[in-house]
Scaffold this active site. Sequence first.
Site, PDB file in Angstrom:
ATOM      1  N   GLY A   1      50.228  43.148  43.022  1.00 35.41           N
ATOM      2  CA  GLY A   1      50.459  42.095  43.962  1.00 35.41           C
ATOM      3  C   GLY A   1      49.449  41.161  43.985  1.00 35.41           C
ATOM      4  CD  GLN A   2      44.823  38.954  40.693  1.00 36.49           C
ATOM      5  OE1 GLN A   2      44.853  39.808  39.690  1.00 36.49           O
ATOM      6  NE2 GLN A   2      43.953  37.830  40.269  1.00 36.49           N
TER       7      GLN A   2
ATOM      8  CG  ASP B   1      45.085  35.425  53.201  1.00 38.85           C
ATOM      9  OD1 ASP B   1      44.952  35.876  52.234  1.00 38.85           O
ATOM     10  OD2 ASP B   1      46.067  34.434  53.360  1.00 38.85           O
ATOM     11  CB  ILE B   2      46.670  30.074  53.988  1.00 33.68           C
ATOM     12  CG1 ILE B   2      47.158  28.996  54.556  1.00 33.68           C
ATOM     13  CG2 ILE B   2      47.690  30.718  52.995  1.00 33.68           C
ATOM     14  CD1 ILE B   2      47.364  27.852  53.662  1.00 33.68           C
TER      15      ILE B   2
ATOM     16  CG  ASN C   1      46.407  43.226  46.007  1.00 38.68           C
ATOM     17  OD1 ASN C   1      46.472  44.248  46.092  1.00 38.68           O
ATOM     18  ND2 ASN C   1      46.664  41.977  46.837  1.00 38.68           N
TER      19      ASN C   1
ATOM     20  CG  HIS D   1      41.569  37.075  45.858  1.00 38.31           C
ATOM     21  ND1 HIS D   1      42.129  36.936  44.807  1.00 38.31           N
ATOM     22  CD2 HIS D   1      42.662  38.016  46.384  1.00 38.31           C
ATOM     23  CE1 HIS D   1      43.461  37.089  44.667  1.00 38.31           C
ATOM     24  NE2 HIS D   1      43.680  37.736  46.115  1.00 38.31           N
ATOM     25  CG  LEU D   2      36.340  42.068  47.030  1.00 42.00           C
ATOM     26  CD1 LEU D   2      36.004  41.249  45.565  1.00 42.00           C
ATOM     27  CD2 LEU D   2      34.960  42.382  47.677  1.00 42.00           C
ATOM     28  CG  HIS D   3      43.080  40.628  50.051  1.00 42.27           C
ATOM     29  ND1 HIS D   3      44.222  39.837  50.919  1.00 42.27           N
ATOM     30  CD2 HIS D   3      43.369  40.918  48.835  1.00 42.27           C
ATOM     31  CE1 HIS D   3      44.765  39.368  49.687  1.00 42.27           C
ATOM     32  NE2 HIS D   3      44.314  39.828  48.741  1.00 42.27           N
TER      33      HIS D   3
END
Length: 109
Positions: free
Chosen positions: A88-89, A27-28, A82, A95-97
């Site tokens: 919070g998306q 993640d950036i 999310n 995507h899965l964090h």
Amino acid sequence: NIFQKIINKEIPANIIYEDKLALVFDDISPQAPVHMLVIPKKNISKLSDCEKKDSEILSHLLLVVKIITDKLGISDYRVVINNGSEAGQTVFHLHLHILAGRNFGWPPG
Ligand code: 5GP
């Protein structure tokens, strides 16, 4: 969307893992010492858009979480999806964090 550009290698990302169906990259804006994103290569905007025919992709994404965390020797981690802006998306490509490397509170904020 921005993740499609990462899949197409049009913008750079620190890619951790890639196969036919999925891509994993850092993640950036990490929210923990380890913060990676697991995404399908198929353009699915959010979990609630998935259909029965996506079941192979969906199960594969979880298996990739297991493969990557095993490989990195991470035993304790949190996986977050999310779904929708109120949850919070911000990027509308499923995507899965994967978050790890610190303690996490519950319930989440
Ligand atoms: P969401 O808020 O949609 O669940 O998560 C989107 C995530 O994508 C955020 O954690 C954000 O930091 C990350 N992100 C947004 N743009 C980029 C980008 O260009 N590159 C990478 N590697 N991550 C991004």
